[in-house]
Design an enzyme around this catalytic site. Sequence first.
Site, PDB file in Angstrom:
ATOM      1  N   GLY A  96      10.361 -44.774  30.740  1.00 36.11           N
ATOM      2  CA  GLY A  96      11.032 -43.790  29.896  1.00 36.11           C
ATOM      3  C   GLY A  96      11.878 -44.572  28.907  1.00 36.11           C
ATOM      4  N   GLU A  97      13.113 -44.181  28.754  1.00 32.28           N
ATOM      5  CA  GLU A  97      14.025 -44.897  27.859  1.00 32.28           C
ATOM      6  C   GLU A  97      15.120 -45.507  28.730  1.00 32.28           C
ATOM      7  OE1 GLU A  97      13.616 -45.576  24.683  1.00 32.28           O
ATOM      8  OE2 GLU A  97      15.459 -46.735  24.881  1.00 32.28           O
ATOM      9  N   CYS A 141       8.074 -50.296  33.802  1.00 33.68           N
ATOM     10  CA  CYS A 141       8.443 -50.269  32.381  1.00 33.68           C
ATOM     11  C   CYS A 141       9.971 -50.177  32.211  1.00 33.68           C
ATOM     12  CB  CYS A 141       7.679 -49.149  31.679  1.00 33.68           C
ATOM     13  SG  CYS A 141       7.454 -49.496  29.935  1.00 33.68           S
ATOM     14  N   ILE A 190       3.157 -49.288  27.194  1.00 36.06           N
ATOM     15  CA  ILE A 190       3.745 -48.388  26.187  1.00 36.06           C
ATOM     16  C   ILE A 190       5.130 -48.918  25.814  1.00 36.06           C
ATOM     17  CG2 ILE A 190       4.400 -46.013  25.644  1.00 36.06           C
ATOM     18  CD1 ILE A 190       2.496 -45.146  27.980  1.00 36.06           C
ATOM     19  N   HIS A 197       2.443 -49.092  32.829  1.00 37.13           N
ATOM     20  CA  HIS A 197       2.519 -47.801  33.514  1.00 37.13           C
ATOM     21  C   HIS A 197       1.366 -47.686  34.508  1.00 37.13           C
ATOM     22  CE1 HIS A 197       5.545 -45.534  31.047  1.00 37.13           C
ATOM     23  NE2 HIS A 197       5.400 -46.643  30.353  1.00 37.13           N
ATOM     24  N   GLU A 234       0.927 -45.180  36.526  1.00 41.00           N
ATOM     25  CA  GLU A 234       0.745 -43.785  36.961  1.00 41.00           C
ATOM     26  C   GLU A 234      -0.247 -42.969  36.135  1.00 41.00           C
ATOM     27  OE1 GLU A 234       3.332 -45.012  35.471  1.00 41.00           O
ATOM     28  OE2 GLU A 234       3.680 -43.680  33.784  1.00 41.00           O
TER      29      GLU A 234
HETATM   30  N1  GLN Z   1      10.862 -49.388  25.374  1.00 39.71           N
HETATM   31  C1  GLN Z   1      11.465 -48.660  26.461  1.00 39.71           C
HETATM   32  C2  GLN Z   1      12.849 -49.198  26.778  1.00 39.71           C
HETATM   33  O1  GLN Z   1      13.207 -50.228  26.324  1.00 39.71           O
HETATM   34  C3  GLN Z   1      10.603 -48.702  27.706  1.00 39.71           C
HETATM   35  C4  GLN Z   1       9.293 -47.991  27.431  1.00 39.71           C
HETATM   36  C5  GLN Z   1       8.659 -47.362  28.621  1.00 39.71           C
HETATM   37  O2  GLN Z   1       9.257 -47.211  29.694  1.00 39.71           O
HETATM   38  N2  GLN Z   1       7.452 -46.933  28.429  1.00 39.71           N
HETATM   39  O3  GLN Z   1      13.583 -48.567  27.474  1.00 39.71           O
END
Ligand code: GLN
Length: 193
Positions: A52-53, A84, A140, A176, A178
Amino acid sequence: MVSSRIGVVAFQGDVSEHVTAMERALGGEGSVVEVRRAGIVPDCDGIVLPGGESTTIAGHLARTGVGDEIRAAATSGVPLMATCAGLIIISKEVVEETRFLPLGLLDVRVTRNAFGSQKDSFEADLDVEGFSSPYRAVFIRAPAIVGWNSNVEVLAKIEDMAVAAKQDNLMGLAFHPEPTEDLRFHEICLDMI
Ligand code: GLN
């Protein structure tokens, strides 16, 4: 493994895909619970920290106390799969990141968005330590592990960067696992229980 309870941290990110993938990997031998508040993680046999972020997720973890619970559980040996943004959050060091403090569990140094804007999202066939055939990984805006200590086992690399790593009960993946049908990383996580 007797009927495990797996907690998927669910503040933000690709939560439902992880829940579905974990339910499939469990094959009826356990349950998956979404974690949005403190008090759930201490009763889990395994934890998933999705992508996610990372700044957003880190904020929720700090505000709710779930981050401290994850640190305590992981330190006591509960399996933790972080993918990620999750990988960024569990690492010891994030290059040039000042907005949040990572949980400091996985003994690695991570760079966010390591593959740059031109390669925002891509797939790659990875040779993974212990796998008998390549693993098709979905990246991603992915981070990468650019440094690691000798207690960390690197499971897969792209060039000189690690993209999958394990340290005792902790597993960090830059991609990822999933959205694909291939559940081999989820199975590693369940095998650690
Ligand atoms: N670029 C995101 C970050 O730095 C991570 C991207 C992701 O989890 N797909 O938080």
